[in-house]
Design an enzyme around this catalytic site. Structure first.
Site, mmCIF file in Angstrom:
data_model
loop_
_atom_site.group_PDB
_atom_site.id
_atom_site.type_symbol
_atom_site.label_atom_id
_atom_site.label_comp_id
_atom_site.label_asym_id
_atom_site.label_seq_id
_atom_site.Cartn_x
_atom_site.Cartn_y
_atom_site.Cartn_z
ATOM 1 N N ARG A 90 42.159 45.445 26.841
ATOM 2 C CA ARG A 90 42.484 46.858 26.678
ATOM 3 C C ARG A 90 42.929 47.178 25.257
ATOM 4 O O ARG A 90 42.742 48.278 24.765
ATOM 5 C CB ARG A 90 43.587 47.224 27.676
ATOM 6 C CG ARG A 90 44.009 48.659 27.631
ATOM 7 C CD ARG A 90 45.074 48.941 28.666
ATOM 8 N NE ARG A 90 44.585 48.780 30.014
ATOM 9 C CZ ARG A 90 45.342 48.403 31.046
ATOM 10 N NH1 ARG A 90 46.619 48.140 30.869
ATOM 11 N NH2 ARG A 90 44.832 48.302 32.241
ATOM 12 N N CYS A 103 49.556 33.416 44.420
ATOM 13 C CA CYS A 103 50.910 33.210 43.910
ATOM 14 C C CYS A 103 51.652 32.335 44.911
ATOM 15 O O CYS A 103 51.164 32.087 46.007
ATOM 16 C CB CYS A 103 51.652 34.541 43.799
ATOM 17 S SG CYS A 103 50.945 35.687 42.604
ATOM 18 N N CYS A 107 54.505 39.469 46.301
ATOM 19 C CA CYS A 107 55.360 40.645 46.174
ATOM 20 C C CYS A 107 54.631 41.803 46.847
ATOM 21 O O CYS A 107 53.468 42.061 46.540
ATOM 22 C CB CYS A 107 55.592 40.991 44.711
ATOM 23 S SG CYS A 107 56.202 39.621 43.712
ATOM 24 N N CYS A 110 52.946 44.485 44.550
ATOM 25 C CA CYS A 110 52.061 43.943 43.508
ATOM 26 C C CYS A 110 51.052 44.981 43.011
ATOM 27 O O CYS A 110 50.397 45.669 43.795
ATOM 28 C CB CYS A 110 51.305 42.743 44.049
ATOM 29 S SG CYS A 110 50.186 41.999 42.830
ATOM 30 N N ARG A 112 48.314 44.232 41.575
ATOM 31 C CA ARG A 112 46.971 43.709 41.890
ATOM 32 C C ARG A 112 46.854 43.338 43.358
ATOM 33 O O ARG A 112 46.207 42.368 43.739
ATOM 34 C CB ARG A 112 46.624 42.516 40.984
ATOM 35 C CG ARG A 112 46.588 42.909 39.546
ATOM 36 C CD ARG A 112 45.839 41.955 38.629
ATOM 37 N NE ARG A 112 46.014 42.437 37.263
ATOM 38 C CZ ARG A 112 46.942 41.955 36.416
ATOM 39 N NH1 ARG A 112 47.690 40.932 36.754
ATOM 40 N NH2 ARG A 112 47.072 42.478 35.222
ATOM 41 N N ASP A 273 53.290 50.976 39.149
ATOM 42 C CA ASP A 273 51.946 51.528 39.012
ATOM 43 C C ASP A 273 51.584 52.322 40.273
ATOM 44 O O ASP A 273 52.176 52.125 41.329
ATOM 45 C CB ASP A 273 50.936 50.394 38.802
ATOM 46 C CG ASP A 273 51.099 49.740 37.433
ATOM 47 O OD1 ASP A 273 51.491 50.452 36.489
ATOM 48 O OD2 ASP A 273 50.835 48.532 37.312
ATOM 49 N N ASP A 310 52.513 52.292 32.641
ATOM 50 C CA ASP A 310 51.128 51.961 32.309
ATOM 51 C C ASP A 310 50.311 53.179 32.720
ATOM 52 O O ASP A 310 50.289 53.552 33.898
ATOM 53 C CB ASP A 310 50.691 50.703 33.085
ATOM 54 C CG ASP A 310 49.945 49.732 32.190
ATOM 55 O OD1 ASP A 310 49.121 50.201 31.380
ATOM 56 O OD2 ASP A 310 50.185 48.529 32.305
ATOM 57 N N LYS A 317 49.962 50.938 28.017
ATOM 58 C CA LYS A 317 51.395 51.078 28.282
ATOM 59 C C LYS A 317 52.029 52.023 27.286
ATOM 60 O O LYS A 317 51.656 52.046 26.125
ATOM 61 C CB LYS A 317 52.077 49.724 28.149
ATOM 62 C CG LYS A 317 51.840 48.826 29.329
ATOM 63 C CD LYS A 317 52.733 47.607 29.263
ATOM 64 C CE LYS A 317 52.231 46.563 30.220
ATOM 65 N NZ LYS A 317 50.920 46.016 29.795
HETATM 66 C C1 PLP Z 1 50.562 44.875 29.383
HETATM 67 C C2 PLP Z 1 49.279 44.459 28.893
HETATM 68 C C3 PLP Z 1 49.191 43.756 27.682
HETATM 69 C C4 PLP Z 1 50.397 43.387 26.859
HETATM 70 O O1 PLP Z 1 51.035 44.507 26.335
HETATM 71 P P1 PLP Z 1 52.346 44.336 25.453
HETATM 72 O O2 PLP Z 1 52.822 45.726 25.269
HETATM 73 O O3 PLP Z 1 51.933 43.659 24.190
HETATM 74 O O4 PLP Z 1 53.299 43.481 26.231
HETATM 75 C C5 PLP Z 1 47.945 43.388 27.257
HETATM 76 N N1 PLP Z 1 46.822 43.697 27.949
HETATM 77 C C6 PLP Z 1 46.887 44.376 29.096
HETATM 78 C C7 PLP Z 1 45.626 44.692 29.801
HETATM 79 C C8 PLP Z 1 48.116 44.786 29.621
HETATM 80 O O5 PLP Z 1 48.171 45.442 30.778
#
Ligand code: PLP
Length: 349
Positions: A90, A103, A107, A110, A112, A273, A310, A317
Site C-alpha cells: 500500500r 494464529c 481474536c 480480527c 482479517r 476496522d 485505517d 493509516k
Molecule cells: C499498517 C500498514 C503498514 C505499516 O504502516 P506504519 O504506519 O509504517 O506502521 C504497511 N502496510 C500496510 C498494508 C499496512 O496496513
C-alpha cells in the site's frame, strides 16, 4: 516436535471444551464458530476461568459476530490491492507480507476475520513468489511479516524467509507482527530468539506485540518480551481500541505505562476496522480522540501511542489527533492538552 508445538496442538477448538472452562450457553454459538472458527491456546484457556477476565470478551465467540450489518469482509481492500497473492503493498517503501493464515488463538475482532483460520493455509510457493516480487521492487525498503501470526511457522520456515529478506540489499528493516507473547509465550524459545538475534545483526528487526489490557501483562508474556529484547530486537506494541474492554483512560494508561516499563514502546492505538462481524467491538472516533487527549495528560510522551484509523478502501493509516492549532497566523492560538487556549507568536511563512 517442540514443546510449543505440542502445546499448540492442545488448543481449544470446540465449544464443548470451552464450556468446561467457563459457564456458557454454547448452543447459540454453534453457527458463529461454523463461520468464524474458535481457537484458544492452552495458556489462555486457563486464564478465562477467572471471572470478568478481559480475555473472555476478546476470545470467546458472541452471537453478534453473525450480524454483518452491511459491513464488508475486507474494508481495507487488502485482497484487491495485493500486488501478488499475500503481499499488500500500500505504501511505496514498505510492504506487508502475509505468511500465515492461522494464529495460536483467534481474536474475535480480527480485521482479517474473512480468512484467518478459514483457509487451507498459505503455501510456501506463494510466499516465495511474493519474496521474488519484493526482491524485484527496489522501492521496498521495509517488509512487515504478518498474517495470521507469523510465529505459527516453524523456526526452519521463518528462518528461510528471513534469510531471503537478508539477501535483499534494498530491504533495510524487517518487522514481525505477533500476538504470541500473549497467546503462547512458550513459542518464544531460546532457539527462536537465537534465530532472530542472528537476523537482527544483518537486518534490524522490530517485533510488534499486541496487548490490549493490563490484565494480559502476566509473568509469561513478561518473560517472552524480556527474551526478545535480550535477543536485541526492538519491541513495539499495537493495541486495538475495544468497546467495553479497554476504552477507559485508566485501563489504557496502565497498559501503556506497564508496557513501557517492560521496554515495549506503545506504537499505535488502532480504531477498529469496519470489518463484518466486529461492529459490537467498535467505539466512535470522537471517543478515541477524547481518550488519547486524556492519555496525553496521564502519560509521558514515551508511553503515549498514536491513535490511528485505517481509512476504508485501502487509503492508508491516518493519525487522529485533537486539533492543536486553533487559529494560525502571527497571533496563533494553540489548544493545550488541558484545553486552555494559549497565544503563540508564530512565524508567518
Ligand atoms: C499498517 C500498514 C503498514 C505499516 O504502516 P506504519 O504506519 O509504517 O506502521 C504497511 N502496510 C500496510 C498494508 C499496512 O496496513
Amino acid at each position: 516436535m517442540e514443546p510449543w508445538q505440542q502445546l499448540n496442538r492442545r488448543a481449544c477448538r470446540d465449544l464443548a471444551t470451552l464450556a468446561q472452562h467457563l459457564s456458557l450457553d454454547t448452543a447459540p454459538l454453534a453457527a458463529v464458530v461454523e463461520r468464524y472458527p474458535l481457537r484458544l491456546s492452552a495458556p489462555l484457556l486457563e486464564q478465562l476461568a477467572t471471572a470478568g477476565n478481559p480475555l473472555t470478551a476478546q476470545f470467546v465467540p458472541q452471537e453478534a459476530e453473525l450480524d454483518a450489518a452491511g459491513q464488508p469482509d475486507d474494508p481495507l481492500a487488502e485482497e484487491s490491492l495485493a500486488a501478488v497473492p499475500q503481499l499488500v503493498h500500500r505504501y511505496a517503501n514498505r510492504a506487508l507480507l502475509l505468511v500465515a493464515d492461522s494464529c495460536f488463538a483467534y481474536c474475535r475482532f480480527c480485521t482479517r476475520k474473512r480468512r484467518v483460520g478459514r483457509t487451507r493455509g498459505i503455501s510456501f510457493g506463494e510466499i516465495e513468489r511474493a519474496l521474488d516480487h519484493i526482491a524485484a521492487t527496489p522501492a521496498i525498503r521495509e517488509v512487515i511479516l504478518s498474517g495470521g501470526d507469523p510465529l505459527v511457522m516453524s523456526d526452519a520456515l521463518l528462518g528461510q524467509i528471513l534469510q531471503r529478506l537478508a539477501a535483499m540489499p534494498q530491504v533495510r528493516l524487517v518487522r514481525i507482527g505477533s500476538r504470541a507473547p500473549l497467546t503462547l509465550p512458550e513459542r518464544i524459545t531460546p532457539r527462536l530468539c537465537n534465530l532472530l538475534a542472528r537476523h537482527n545483526e544483518r537486518q534490524p528487526l522490530y517485533l510488534l506485540t499486541h496487548f490490549n489490557h493490563p490484565a494480559e501483562l502476566t509473568a509469561g508474556p513478561r518473560q517472552a518480551c524480556a527474551d526478545l529484547r535480550a535477543a536485541g530486537l526492538s519491541l513495539l506494541n499495537q493495541t486495538v481500541l475495544l468497546r467495553g474492554i479497554n476504552d477507559e483512560v485508566a485501563t489504557l494508561a496502565e497498559l501503556c505505562y506497564q508496557l513501557t516499563c517492560w521496554h515495549v514502546r506503545p506504537y499505535y492505538l488502532h480504531q477498529m476496522d469496519l470489518t463484518a462481524g466486529t461492529a459490537h467491538f467498535r467505539t466512535s472516533l470522537a471517543r478515541g480522540i477524547a481518550l488519547i487527549e486524556a492519555l496525553r495528560r496521564e502519560l509521558p510522551g514515551l508511553a503515549l501511542p498514536r491513535f490511528v484509523v485505517d481509512l476504508p478502501g485501502g487509503l492508508g493509516k491516518m493519525p487522529l489527533e485533537p486539533d492543536a492549532l486553533v487559529s494560525p497566523g502571527p497571533a496563533a492560538l494553540l489548544r493545550s492538552p488541558t484545553g486552555a487556549l494559549v497565544p503563540y507568536p508564530d512565524l508567518v511563512d
